[in-house]
Every structure is written in structure tokens, then in C-alpha cells.
Motif scaffolding. Structure first.
Motif, PDB file in Angstrom:
ATOM      1  N   MET A   1      -5.776 -11.241 -15.398  1.00 57.57           N
ATOM      2  CA  MET A   1      -5.361 -11.964 -14.208  1.00 57.57           C
ATOM      3  C   MET A   1      -4.384 -13.084 -14.561  1.00 57.57           C
ATOM      4  SD  MET A   1      -8.793 -12.209 -11.939  1.00 57.57           S
ATOM      5  CE  MET A   1      -8.153 -11.870 -10.334  1.00 57.57           C
ATOM      6  N   TRP A   2      -4.530 -13.604 -15.766  1.00 55.45           N
ATOM      7  CA  TRP A   2      -3.684 -14.709 -16.165  1.00 55.45           C
ATOM      8  C   TRP A   2      -2.230 -14.285 -16.339  1.00 55.45           C
ATOM      9  CZ3 TRP A   2      -7.677 -18.098 -18.558  1.00 55.45           C
ATOM     10  CH2 TRP A   2      -7.416 -19.438 -18.318  1.00 55.45           C
ATOM     11  N   SER A   3      -2.009 -13.042 -16.705  1.00 56.76           N
ATOM     12  CA  SER A   3      -0.650 -12.592 -16.980  1.00 56.76           C
ATOM     13  C   SER A   3       0.082 -12.082 -15.743  1.00 56.76           C
ATOM     14  CB  SER A   3      -0.666 -11.510 -18.056  1.00 56.76           C
ATOM     15  OG  SER A   3      -1.381 -10.386 -17.592  1.00 56.76           O
ATOM     16  N   LYS A   4      -0.597 -12.041 -14.604  1.00 53.69           N
ATOM     17  CA  LYS A   4       0.051 -11.572 -13.380  1.00 53.69           C
ATOM     18  C   LYS A   4       0.803 -12.733 -12.724  1.00 53.69           C
ATOM     19  CE  LYS A   4      -2.368  -7.458 -12.188  1.00 53.69           C
ATOM     20  NZ  LYS A   4      -2.493  -6.584 -11.073  1.00 53.69           N
ATOM     21  N   ASN A   5       0.829 -12.763 -11.415  1.00 50.43           N
ATOM     22  CA  ASN A   5       1.572 -13.785 -10.684  1.00 50.43           C
ATOM     23  C   ASN A   5       0.780 -15.102 -10.566  1.00 50.43           C
ATOM     24  OD1 ASN A   5      -0.297 -13.409  -8.608  1.00 50.43           O
ATOM     25  ND2 ASN A   5       0.974 -11.870  -7.610  1.00 50.43           N
ATOM     26  N   SER A   7      -0.621 -16.513  -8.034  1.00 47.91           N
ATOM     27  CA  SER A   7      -1.854 -16.408  -7.254  1.00 47.91           C
ATOM     28  C   SER A   7      -3.030 -16.006  -8.140  1.00 47.91           C
ATOM     29  CB  SER A   7      -1.667 -15.389  -6.125  1.00 47.91           C
ATOM     30  OG  SER A   7      -2.868 -15.227  -5.405  1.00 47.91           O
ATOM     31  N   TYR A   8      -2.805 -15.029  -9.006  1.00 47.70           N
ATOM     32  CA  TYR A   8      -3.870 -14.593  -9.907  1.00 47.70           C
ATOM     33  C   TYR A   8      -4.178 -15.647 -10.969  1.00 47.70           C
ATOM     34  CZ  TYR A   8      -4.297  -9.935  -7.967  1.00 47.70           C
ATOM     35  OH  TYR A   8      -4.550  -8.881  -7.127  1.00 47.70           O
ATOM     36  N   LYS A   9      -3.179 -16.412 -11.359  1.00 49.06           N
ATOM     37  CA  LYS A   9      -3.432 -17.514 -12.291  1.00 49.06           C
ATOM     38  C   LYS A   9      -4.344 -18.548 -11.647  1.00 49.06           C
ATOM     39  CE  LYS A   9       0.760 -17.075 -14.982  1.00 49.06           C
ATOM     40  NZ  LYS A   9       2.056 -17.617 -15.341  1.00 49.06           N
ATOM     41  N   ASN A  10      -4.130 -18.814 -10.345  1.00 46.92           N
ATOM     42  CA  ASN A  10      -4.998 -19.745  -9.626  1.00 46.92           C
ATOM     43  C   ASN A  10      -6.430 -19.224  -9.563  1.00 46.92           C
ATOM     44  OD1 ASN A  10      -2.967 -21.595  -9.162  1.00 46.92           O
ATOM     45  ND2 ASN A  10      -2.450 -20.772  -7.147  1.00 46.92           N
ATOM     46  N   ILE A  11      -6.570 -17.920  -9.346  1.00 42.78           N
ATOM     47  CA  ILE A  11      -7.902 -17.315  -9.315  1.00 42.78           C
ATOM     48  C   ILE A  11      -8.580 -17.508 -10.668  1.00 42.78           C
ATOM     49  CG2 ILE A  11      -9.203 -15.168  -9.093  1.00 42.78           C
ATOM     50  CD1 ILE A  11      -6.910 -14.152  -7.288  1.00 42.78           C
ATOM     51  N   VAL A  64     -21.751 -15.017 -14.450  1.00 37.58           N
ATOM     52  CA  VAL A  64     -21.170 -13.834 -13.787  1.00 37.58           C
ATOM     53  C   VAL A  64     -21.045 -14.038 -12.282  1.00 37.58           C
ATOM     54  CG1 VAL A  64     -21.789 -12.188 -15.588  1.00 37.58           C
ATOM     55  CG2 VAL A  64     -23.368 -12.556 -13.701  1.00 37.58           C
ATOM     56  N   PHE A  65     -22.009 -14.739 -11.669  1.00 32.19           N
ATOM     57  CA  PHE A  65     -21.905 -14.998 -10.228  1.00 32.19           C
ATOM     58  C   PHE A  65     -20.808 -16.009  -9.920  1.00 32.19           C
ATOM     59  CE2 PHE A  65     -26.162 -13.060  -9.896  1.00 32.19           C
ATOM     60  CZ  PHE A  65     -25.921 -12.204  -8.829  1.00 32.19           C
ATOM     61  N   ALA A  66     -20.611 -16.994 -10.781  1.00 34.04           N
ATOM     62  CA  ALA A  66     -19.525 -17.962 -10.574  1.00 34.04           C
ATOM     63  C   ALA A  66     -18.171 -17.271 -10.637  1.00 34.04           C
ATOM     64  CB  ALA A  66     -19.611 -19.077 -11.619  1.00 34.04           C
ATOM     65  N   ILE A  67     -17.992 -16.402 -11.614  1.00 31.77           N
ATOM     66  CA  ILE A  67     -16.717 -15.681 -11.757  1.00 31.77           C
ATOM     67  C   ILE A  67     -16.500 -14.724 -10.592  1.00 31.77           C
ATOM     68  CG2 ILE A  67     -15.473 -13.977 -13.157  1.00 31.77           C
ATOM     69  CD1 ILE A  67     -16.907 -15.235 -15.611  1.00 31.77           C
ATOM     70  N   SER A  68     -17.525 -13.939 -10.267  1.00 31.03           N
ATOM     71  CA  SER A  68     -17.344 -12.934  -9.215  1.00 31.03           C
ATOM     72  C   SER A  68     -17.110 -13.578  -7.845  1.00 31.03           C
ATOM     73  CB  SER A  68     -18.537 -11.977  -9.166  1.00 31.03           C
ATOM     74  OG  SER A  68     -19.723 -12.661  -8.871  1.00 31.03           O
ATOM     75  N   THR A  69     -17.762 -14.697  -7.571  1.00 32.83           N
ATOM     76  CA  THR A  69     -17.528 -15.360  -6.287  1.00 32.83           C
ATOM     77  C   THR A  69     -16.127 -15.945  -6.233  1.00 32.83           C
ATOM     78  OG1 THR A  69     -19.880 -15.877  -6.068  1.00 32.83           O
ATOM     79  CG2 THR A  69     -18.367 -17.134  -4.691  1.00 32.83           C
ATOM     80  N   SER A  70     -15.675 -16.545  -7.329  1.00 37.66           N
ATOM     81  CA  SER A  70     -14.309 -17.090  -7.366  1.00 37.66           C
ATOM     82  C   SER A  70     -13.287 -15.996  -7.105  1.00 37.66           C
ATOM     83  CB  SER A  70     -14.033 -17.735  -8.723  1.00 37.66           C
ATOM     84  OG  SER A  70     -14.835 -18.867  -8.908  1.00 37.66           O
ATOM     85  N   ILE A  71     -13.492 -14.844  -7.678  1.00 43.11           N
ATOM     86  CA  ILE A  71     -12.559 -13.733  -7.476  1.00 43.11           C
ATOM     87  C   ILE A  71     -12.697 -13.161  -6.068  1.00 43.11           C
ATOM     88  CG2 ILE A  71     -11.991 -11.382  -8.236  1.00 43.11           C
ATOM     89  CD1 ILE A  71     -12.666 -12.350 -11.086  1.00 43.11           C
ATOM     90  N   PHE A  72     -13.915 -13.068  -5.554  1.00 43.29           N
ATOM     91  CA  PHE A  72     -14.152 -12.535  -4.208  1.00 43.29           C
ATOM     92  C   PHE A  72     -13.418 -13.351  -3.137  1.00 43.29           C
ATOM     93  CE2 PHE A  72     -16.565 -12.329  -0.245  1.00 43.29           C
ATOM     94  CZ  PHE A  72     -16.589 -10.960  -0.026  1.00 43.29           C
ATOM     95  N   ARG A  76     -10.970  -9.496  -2.004  1.00 48.80           N
ATOM     96  CA  ARG A  76     -12.253  -8.955  -1.517  1.00 48.80           C
ATOM     97  C   ARG A  76     -12.669  -7.674  -2.242  1.00 48.80           C
ATOM     98  NH1 ARG A  76     -14.057 -13.307   0.986  1.00 48.80           N
ATOM     99  NH2 ARG A  76     -12.967 -13.836   2.872  1.00 48.80           N
ATOM    100  N   PHE A  77     -11.734  -6.801  -2.505  1.00 48.46           N
ATOM    101  CA  PHE A  77     -12.084  -5.536  -3.139  1.00 48.46           C
ATOM    102  C   PHE A  77     -12.572  -5.746  -4.565  1.00 48.46           C
ATOM    103  CE2 PHE A  77     -10.957  -1.749  -5.623  1.00 48.46           C
ATOM    104  CZ  PHE A  77     -11.760  -0.824  -4.979  1.00 48.46           C
ATOM    105  N   LEU A  78     -11.761  -6.384  -5.376  1.00 50.34           N
ATOM    106  CA  LEU A  78     -12.150  -6.646  -6.760  1.00 50.34           C
ATOM    107  C   LEU A  78     -13.383  -7.547  -6.823  1.00 50.34           C
ATOM    108  CD1 LEU A  78     -11.609  -6.340  -9.767  1.00 50.34           C
ATOM    109  CD2 LEU A  78      -9.990  -8.260  -9.597  1.00 50.34           C
ATOM    110  N   GLY A  79     -13.438  -8.546  -5.940  1.00 50.00           N
ATOM    111  CA  GLY A  79     -14.591  -9.442  -5.900  1.00 50.00           C
ATOM    112  C   GLY A  79     -15.880  -8.723  -5.540  1.00 50.00           C
ATOM    113  N   SER A  80     -15.782  -7.746  -4.643  1.00 44.70           N
ATOM    114  CA  SER A  80     -16.972  -6.970  -4.268  1.00 44.70           C
ATOM    115  C   SER A  80     -17.493  -6.158  -5.443  1.00 44.70           C
ATOM    116  CB  SER A  80     -16.656  -6.038  -3.097  1.00 44.70           C
ATOM    117  OG  SER A  80     -16.316  -6.771  -1.959  1.00 44.70           O
ATOM    118  N   ILE A  81     -16.567  -5.583  -6.185  1.00 46.54           N
ATOM    119  CA  ILE A  81     -16.957  -4.825  -7.383  1.00 46.54           C
ATOM    120  C   ILE A  81     -17.614  -5.771  -8.389  1.00 46.54           C
ATOM    121  CG2 ILE A  81     -16.080  -3.537  -9.377  1.00 46.54           C
ATOM    122  CD1 ILE A  81     -13.919  -2.394  -7.446  1.00 46.54           C
TER     123      ILE A  81
END
Length: 131
Positions: A1-5, A7-11, A64-72, A76-81
């Protein structure tokens, strides 16, 4: 995620900050609260050896819940997974006898609320910077 745009860096940044804050909360809870692990209290055999410290909070589930909620909150799709995988990680901690179901539910709540609050602060900060 860090190497994308950006927005993903913020995530990724929000997920890292959420992990840091939840680890701090983990340390505070461990200082003031102790509950014996299920395998200690019930004297059952366990699949994987563990320390005999407090069952609550679970550091594994917390992270794992902190990371997944931040991404969700952003994807929504990746966060749900990721949330599904977090639930499986939490269930595995129960299955091996290291935690009670209430421990995992409590940690999911703490980590999710921390990530949501951090996300709100991040949005307010971004709005303040734009003005």
C-alpha cells in the motif's frame, strides 16, 4: 500500500498509527488488569505453548483488528477481507486455548474504536491543512 498513490499511503500511515496507539492501550490495560488465561484456569492441555500472563488484551488480535479497521474505512472490499481474516485470527486464539471469546470481542471493539477515532482526527487534520 505504501508504494501506491497518496491515498494508500494515508491508509498505511493510519494503520501504523492505530497499531501504535493500540499497543499503548494494550500496555496500559496489562498494567492494571489481570485475568488468567483459559488453559491456566481450566487446567487443560494446549496446542501451542503460551506465556502465563493476562488473557486480556490479546496483542495479536489487537494488531490485526486495528489494521483491518483502518483499511476498511478507506477500502470496503479489501477491509472486509482483512476483517474476515482478523476474525479468523481471533477465533484461532480462542481455539488454541489462549483467550476467551469475550477477550477477542473486547479487543475488536477497542481496536476498531481507536482506528475510527484516528481516522476522524486524520480527516479533520486534512481539512485544516487545506484551509
Amino acid at each position: 500500500m505504501w508504494s501506491k498513490n497518496d491515498s494508500y499511503k494515508n491508509i498505511a500511515n493510519n494503520a501504523l498509527m492505530s497499531m501504535g496507539i493500540t499497543l499503548f492501550i494494550h500496555t496500559l490495560i496489562k498494567l492494571f488488569y489481570f485475568k488468567p488465561r483459559p488453559f491456566v484456569k481450566n487446567r487443560v492441555g494446549i496446542i501451542i505453548p503460551s506465556k502465563i500472563d493476562s488473557t486480556f488484551p490479546s496483542k495479536h488480535a489487537l494488531l490485526v483488528f486495528a489494521i483491518s479497521t483502518s483499511i476498511f474505512l478507506y477500502d470496503r472490499f479489501l477491509g472486509s477481507i482483512m476483517w474476515l481474516l482478523s476474525l479468523l485470527a481471533g477465533f484461532s486464539r480462542i481455539w488454541v486455548g489462549h483467550h476467551y471469546p469475550s477477550d477477542i470481542i473486547g479487543i475488536a471493539f477497542i481496536a476498531s474504536i481507536t482506528s475510527i477515532i484516528l481516522d476522524k482526527i486524520s480527516h479533520l487534520n486534512n481539512q485544516f491543512i487545506r484551509q
